[in-house]
Enzyme design. Structure first.
Site, PDB file in Angstrom:
ATOM      1  N   GLU A  13      30.087  85.537  30.293  1.00  0.00           N
ATOM      2  CA  GLU A  13      30.014  85.338  29.072  1.00  0.00           C
ATOM      3  C   GLU A  13      30.476  85.863  28.106  1.00  0.00           C
ATOM      4  O   GLU A  13      30.696  85.816  26.979  1.00  0.00           O
ATOM      5  CB  GLU A  13      28.501  84.524  28.960  1.00  0.00           C
ATOM      6  CG  GLU A  13      27.950  83.762  29.530  1.00  0.00           C
ATOM      7  CD  GLU A  13      28.828  81.887  28.971  1.00  0.00           C
ATOM      8  OE1 GLU A  13      29.302  82.451  27.979  1.00  0.00           O
ATOM      9  OE2 GLU A  13      28.498  80.973  29.200  1.00  0.00           O
TER      10      GLU A  13
ATOM     11  N   TYR B  69      23.831  83.308  21.241  1.00  0.00           N
ATOM     12  CA  TYR B  69      24.465  82.569  22.458  1.00  0.00           C
ATOM     13  C   TYR B  69      24.916  82.865  23.870  1.00  0.00           C
ATOM     14  O   TYR B  69      24.518  82.061  24.688  1.00  0.00           O
ATOM     15  CB  TYR B  69      25.914  82.482  22.009  1.00  0.00           C
ATOM     16  CG  TYR B  69      26.944  81.787  23.005  1.00  0.00           C
ATOM     17  CD1 TYR B  69      27.085  81.259  22.793  1.00  0.00           C
ATOM     18  CD2 TYR B  69      27.011  82.467  23.719  1.00  0.00           C
ATOM     19  CE1 TYR B  69      27.311  79.726  24.022  1.00  0.00           C
ATOM     20  CE2 TYR B  69      28.816  82.159  24.898  1.00  0.00           C
ATOM     21  CZ  TYR B  69      28.566  80.802  25.169  1.00  0.00           C
ATOM     22  OH  TYR B  69      28.893  79.900  25.793  1.00  0.00           O
TER      23      TYR B  69
ATOM     24  N   ASP C 279      27.974  76.404  20.945  1.00  0.00           N
ATOM     25  CA  ASP C 279      29.741  77.453  20.756  1.00  0.00           C
ATOM     26  C   ASP C 279      30.940  76.856  19.920  1.00  0.00           C
ATOM     27  O   ASP C 279      29.968  75.810  19.476  1.00  0.00           O
ATOM     28  CB  ASP C 279      30.223  77.772  22.318  1.00  0.00           C
ATOM     29  CG  ASP C 279      31.379  76.902  22.621  1.00  0.00           C
ATOM     30  OD1 ASP C 279      31.039  75.961  22.614  1.00  0.00           O
ATOM     31  OD2 ASP C 279      32.328  77.103  23.736  1.00  0.00           O
TER      32      ASP C 279
ATOM     33  N   CYS D 189      37.985  67.021  22.604  1.00  0.00           N
ATOM     34  CA  CYS D 189      38.089  67.071  21.465  1.00  0.00           C
ATOM     35  C   CYS D 189      38.361  68.571  20.780  1.00  0.00           C
ATOM     36  O   CYS D 189      37.191  69.109  20.445  1.00  0.00           O
ATOM     37  CB  CYS D 189      36.244  66.699  22.084  1.00  0.00           C
ATOM     38  SG  CYS D 189      35.755  65.951  19.638  1.00  0.00           S
TER      39      CYS D 189
ATOM     40  N   CYS E  23      41.639  61.177  22.071  1.00  0.00           N
ATOM     41  CA  CYS E  23      40.530  60.057  21.728  1.00  0.00           C
ATOM     42  C   CYS E  23      40.667  59.450  22.941  1.00  0.00           C
ATOM     43  O   CYS E  23      39.778  58.642  23.286  1.00  0.00           O
ATOM     44  CB  CYS E  23      40.041  59.557  20.693  1.00  0.00           C
ATOM     45  SG  CYS E  23      39.357  60.574  19.907  1.00  0.00           S
TER      46      CYS E  23
ATOM     47  N   CYS F 110      38.309  60.781  25.833  1.00  0.00           N
ATOM     48  CA  CYS F 110      36.841  60.686  25.962  1.00  0.00           C
ATOM     49  C   CYS F 110      36.113  59.694  26.129  1.00  0.00           C
ATOM     50  O   CYS F 110      36.213  58.526  25.941  1.00  0.00           O
ATOM     51  CB  CYS F 110      36.692  60.401  24.417  1.00  0.00           C
ATOM     52  SG  CYS F 110      34.715  61.161  23.061  1.00  0.00           S
TER      53      CYS F 110
ATOM     54  N   CYS G 154      31.534  57.091  18.469  1.00  0.00           N
ATOM     55  CA  CYS G 154      31.700  58.645  17.482  1.00  0.00           C
ATOM     56  C   CYS G 154      31.285  58.369  16.478  1.00  0.00           C
ATOM     57  O   CYS G 154      32.441  57.346  15.912  1.00  0.00           O
ATOM     58  CB  CYS G 154      33.279  58.870  18.261  1.00  0.00           C
ATOM     59  SG  CYS G 154      33.834  60.700  17.234  1.00  0.00           S
TER      60      CYS G 154
END
Length: 307
Positions: free
Chosen positions: A37, A120, A138, A193, A200, A203, A208
């Site tokens: 991370e 985070y 994030d 995305c 799309c 997706c 959406c």
């Protein structure tokens, strides 16, 4: 998208399409996820993965890193950029070895007491290692929520309270499913995305708000592309490269030649490395990575540093 609407589709998509990232594999510890991370902050996965695997082999537990010098850690950091992150990991390793018996805590509040661990990172470790039901937000997650929930092309300025509440509202009550949901939201923003071009057609979400609204364009001012060539960051990197390659402290002349056309900028970059604690200047005027100077002196201004 709202809580419960699209959850199953997103979880199913993630289980079948998640990238095989090394820190997602079975047996990865909290310490190793913490390392990933920190490395992934402002750095692409493709650059992080090989370095992370080297670090896991070399420093599988915090005490192993704590036993190494700051200079060794900085040298192993290589070209990941923003090397102060390496120093924070080293400091964190020392605290974990001394105060936590080499185990990264599972509690967010305890994680936040560790050097260099912010909101985070603490939530990411608690979620992805220990399965905690905590929102992990994030840039990718913020964009998915902005589009799928709010019908906006981008998320606008961050708001910790708002962003955490938005994601919290989408998490299933079951802890295991909530942890997977957090990873799935992040993955969706990273590969489908995206900021540059939302795919799309691929997706998995059944609805959406952004698509329903006709994909209105962003109203935000275009972001300035951050150049690298000619910046102080580039100069700092060149100076660090010299010290990483050296087996002992080096003379100032070895550093001067890497950026000779603008001495003022070079001096400024060198001074900032001293102030940040990334390098040391010895009493006899030599320079070395942090922890590797025989007789380091306090950081000096460019007007007083040995030429």
């Amino acid at each position: 998208m709202s809580k419960g609407n699209g959850t199953e589709e997103l979880l199913e998509w993630y289980r079948g399409n998640a990238r095989d990232l090394p820190w997602r594999r079975p047996g990865v510890t909290g310490w190793q996820i913490l390392m990933s991370e920190v490395m992934l902050q402002q750095t692409p996965v493709s650059r992080v993965a090989p370095i992370w695997e080297q670090w896991v082999a070399r420093w599988p537990v915090p005490s192993a890193m704590a036993a190494s010098s700051q200079g060794e850690v900085l040298r192993a950091w290589g070209k990941l950029g923003y090397p102060r992150r390496a120093l924070r990991l080293h400091e964190c390793a020392r605290v974990l070895a001394a105060e936590f018996d080499d185990v990264v805590p599972a509690d967010v509040d305890a994680l936040l007491t560790l050097p260099g661990v912010g909101a985070y990172t603490a939530r990411a470790v608690a979620c992805f290692c220990y399965g905690a039901r905590v929102p992990v937000v994030d840039t990718n997650v913020r964009r998915v929520v902005a589009r799928a929930v709010h019908g906006l092309a981008d998320a606008g300025n961050p708001s910790t309270t708002r962003d955490l509440a938005d994601v919290e509202a989408l998490l299933p009550t079951d802890m295991a499913r909530a942890a997977t949901m957090s990873a799935a939201l992040m993955e969706l923003g990273a590969v489908i995305c995206t900021a540059r071009a939302a795919d799309c057609a691929r997706c998995p979400l059944p609805d959406c708000a952004w698509v329903d609204a006709g994909k209105p364009p962003s109203t935000a001012a275009p972001k300035k592309v951050q150049k690298f060539e000619g910046t102080d960051r580039q100069v700092r990197g060149k100076l660090l490269d010299v010290l990483r390659a050296a087996s002992a402290a080096v003379e100032r002349a070895r550093l001067d030649i890497v950026w000779s056309h603008d001495p003022a900028q070079r001096d400024r970059a060198l001074d900032s490395l001293l102030v940040d604690g990334l390098i040391e200047q010895t009493e006899d005027g030599l320079f070395a990575l942090a922890g590797e100077g025989a007789q380091p002196s306090p950081p000096r201004n460019s007007s007083t540093a040995t030429r």
